[in-house]
Write a protein that holds these residues in place. Structure first.
Motif, PDB file in Angstrom:
ATOM      1  N   ARG A  41      -2.219 -29.972  52.843  1.00  0.00           N
ATOM      2  CA  ARG A  41      -2.799 -28.794  52.211  1.00  0.00           C
ATOM      3  C   ARG A  41      -3.012 -27.591  53.596  1.00  0.00           C
ATOM      4  O   ARG A  41      -3.809 -28.094  54.219  1.00  0.00           O
ATOM      5  CB  ARG A  41      -4.197 -28.955  51.555  1.00  0.00           C
ATOM      6  N   GLY A  95       1.529 -35.091  51.052  1.00  0.00           N
ATOM      7  CA  GLY A  95       1.332 -33.625  51.129  1.00  0.00           C
ATOM      8  C   GLY A  95      -0.003 -33.169  52.228  1.00  0.00           C
ATOM      9  O   GLY A  95      -0.865 -33.942  51.778  1.00  0.00           O
ATOM     10  N   ASN A 146      -7.630 -32.662  52.265  1.00  0.00           N
ATOM     11  CA  ASN A 146      -6.512 -31.931  52.674  1.00  0.00           C
ATOM     12  C   ASN A 146      -5.165 -32.416  52.633  1.00  0.00           C
ATOM     13  O   ASN A 146      -4.173 -32.299  52.667  1.00  0.00           O
ATOM     14  CB  ASN A 146      -6.644 -31.293  54.087  1.00  0.00           C
ATOM     15  N   TRP A 185      -1.588 -24.262  48.773  1.00  0.00           N
ATOM     16  CA  TRP A 185      -0.380 -24.211  49.278  1.00  0.00           C
ATOM     17  C   TRP A 185      -0.467 -25.471  49.970  1.00  0.00           C
ATOM     18  O   TRP A 185      -1.598 -26.003  50.733  1.00  0.00           O
ATOM     19  CB  TRP A 185      -0.460 -23.179  50.347  1.00  0.00           C
ATOM     20  N   MET A 186       0.790 -26.332  49.575  1.00  0.00           N
ATOM     21  CA  MET A 186       0.663 -27.533  50.068  1.00  0.00           C
ATOM     22  C   MET A 186       2.192 -27.806  50.840  1.00  0.00           C
ATOM     23  O   MET A 186       3.122 -27.435  50.261  1.00  0.00           O
ATOM     24  CB  MET A 186       0.286 -28.864  49.281  1.00  0.00           C
ATOM     25  N   GLU A 188      -2.669 -35.479  50.455  1.00  0.00           N
ATOM     26  CA  GLU A 188      -2.731 -36.285  49.147  1.00  0.00           C
ATOM     27  C   GLU A 188      -1.525 -37.202  49.276  1.00  0.00           C
ATOM     28  O   GLU A 188      -0.213 -36.767  49.912  1.00  0.00           O
ATOM     29  CB  GLU A 188      -2.378 -35.220  47.968  1.00  0.00           C
ATOM     30  N   SER A 191       7.651 -25.781  43.418  1.00  0.00           N
ATOM     31  CA  SER A 191       7.874 -26.260  44.734  1.00  0.00           C
ATOM     32  C   SER A 191       9.400 -25.913  45.174  1.00  0.00           C
ATOM     33  O   SER A 191      10.359 -25.960  44.261  1.00  0.00           O
ATOM     34  CB  SER A 191       7.398 -27.886  44.953  1.00  0.00           C
ATOM     35  N   ASP A 247       4.693 -30.875  51.627  1.00  0.00           N
ATOM     36  CA  ASP A 247       5.113 -32.095  51.104  1.00  0.00           C
ATOM     37  C   ASP A 247       6.327 -32.762  51.926  1.00  0.00           C
ATOM     38  O   ASP A 247       7.293 -31.967  52.143  1.00  0.00           O
ATOM     39  CB  ASP A 247       5.429 -32.323  49.744  1.00  0.00           C
TER      40      ASP A 247
END
Length: 380
Positions: free
Chosen positions: A346, A344, A298, A351-352, A300, A127, A354
């Protein structure tokens, strides 16, 4: 006839004697008159004063003695001497509080590099992030070395300030090893051991105090470094395919080395100080927990927090203060709450994006702080 001449002779002698006496008397009279005039009309002859008890107001002398100095001095009157040495000495305690806050803030920023806002067990990831509140930019991630052992590491460049001090040009590095007993099933123990290193940073500390002639504020520059080691033992559980919870206890040891310096030059600083090189230190125990939840496919979210208690705290400040001498402040033990969270999104598989925040809640010198940022995380 002879008798007549004798009488005349006697009479002439008498007249001559009377004339001589009259002449002597005439010369003596002016001299006596002149002496009398000088005694009555001239400067009086001083006579001893009679003895008497002293009065509150002494009698002026008839001939006042001239002062050896003129009545109006050519030099200005000296300025009044300021007071405030005690306040200057007490301000050293404020420096100790700033340096304690510095240790804690450096640690909070370092835990982001160790995945404090992430779940205990997840796939390999990396990250890149940036944060505000305290500026920080860096990269961190994790790598599975075996089925049970993972490496967590990161590096960042930070700048932060709080309560009178300012830290710039501070690189932070962190790494840790995590052993997760994955073969125990969905509910199992885990252990971490790691370190946070800030080998060099520029620091500015502000010392403020009051005097009888006004307040004084002095900001001085020096160098500092921070080091921390920790161990963590916890228990995590996958309560559902979408939820992971964990509880843990952490033990930390923190050191902070600050180079010596003297007050910088200011217009008015009557009680200046010189700070010797010294090392601050404290030990911490943290009891905390976290929860990670997947919303849909998607989004989190993670929340984490815990209570931190400091003990065996020691200030490395030894200051020499004008008017006070040597001053060695004490640094008391205290507790505070630490919190963190991440959301997060997505954007595509692996790929995410945050959004995260971390901070503290508690009394000074730790106080209430928040550090937030955004990151791009790639799972692989």
């Amino acid at each position: 006839m002879a008798k007549l001449h004798l009488r005349r002779f006697i009479l002439a002698g008498v007249l001559t004697a009377m004339a001589a006496f009259a002449l002597v008397a005439f010369d003596a009279r002016p001299a006596a008159a002149q002496a009398a005039c000088e005694s009555e009309c001239g400067e009086p002859t001083p006579t001893p004063s009679p003895t008497y008890s002293p009065s509150p107001a002494p009698s002026p002398s008839p001939y006042p003695s001239p002062s050896p100095y003129p009545s109006s001095s050519p030099y200005p009157a000296p300025s009044p001497t300021p007071t405030g040495a005690d306040s200057s000495g007490n301000s050293i305690g404020g420096l100790a509080n700033q340096r304690f806050n510095q240790m804690i803030t450096n640690r909070v920023l370092g835990t982001v590099l160790l995945g404090v806002n992430e779940q205990v067990n997840c796939s390999d990831c990396i990250s890149a992030f940036g944060s505000a509140g305290s500026f920080s930019a860096g990269i961190h991630g994790r790598k599975e070395l075996t089925n049970n052992l993972s490496l967590l590491a990161g590096i960042a460049y930070t700048q932060y300030s709080e309560g009178g001090y300012n830290i710039t040009s501070a690189p932070i590095g962190a790494f840790a090893l995590r052993y997760d007993f994955t073969d125990w099933g969905s509910s199992r123990p885990f252990f971490d051991i790691g370190t946070i290193l800030t080998p060099w940073e520029k620091a500015r500390y502000t010392r403020s105090y009051n005097t009888s002639l006004g307040p004084v504020s002095v900001t001085s520059s020096t160098n500092a470094s921070n080091y921390a080691v920790y161990g963590r033992a916890g228990w995590m559980s996958r309560v559902s395919p979408r939820d992971e919870v964990a509880a843990s206890i952490e033990v930390w040891q923190l050191w902070q080395r600050v180079s010596g310096y003297s007050d910088s030059a200011v217009a008015f600083n009557p009680f200046d100080a010189t700070i010797a090189t010294g090392t601050d230190r404290t030990s911490l125990v943290k009891i905390g927990g976290q929860w990670t939840h997947l919303f849909g496919s998607n989004i989190e979210a993670n929340i984490n927090g815990g209570w931190v208690q400091a003990f065996a705290s020691h200030s490395g400040i030894v200051a020499t203060v004008t008017g006070d001498g040597m001053v060695v402040p004490t640094m008391g033990n205290q507790g505070w709450f630490e919190y963190g969270g991440r959301l997060g999104f997505r954007v595509q598989k692996g790929w995410m994006v945050d959004l995260f925040a971390n901070g503290t809640l508690g009394p000074q010198p730790v106080g209430n702080t928040i550090h937030g940022g955004v990151g791009l995380r790639i799972n692989y």
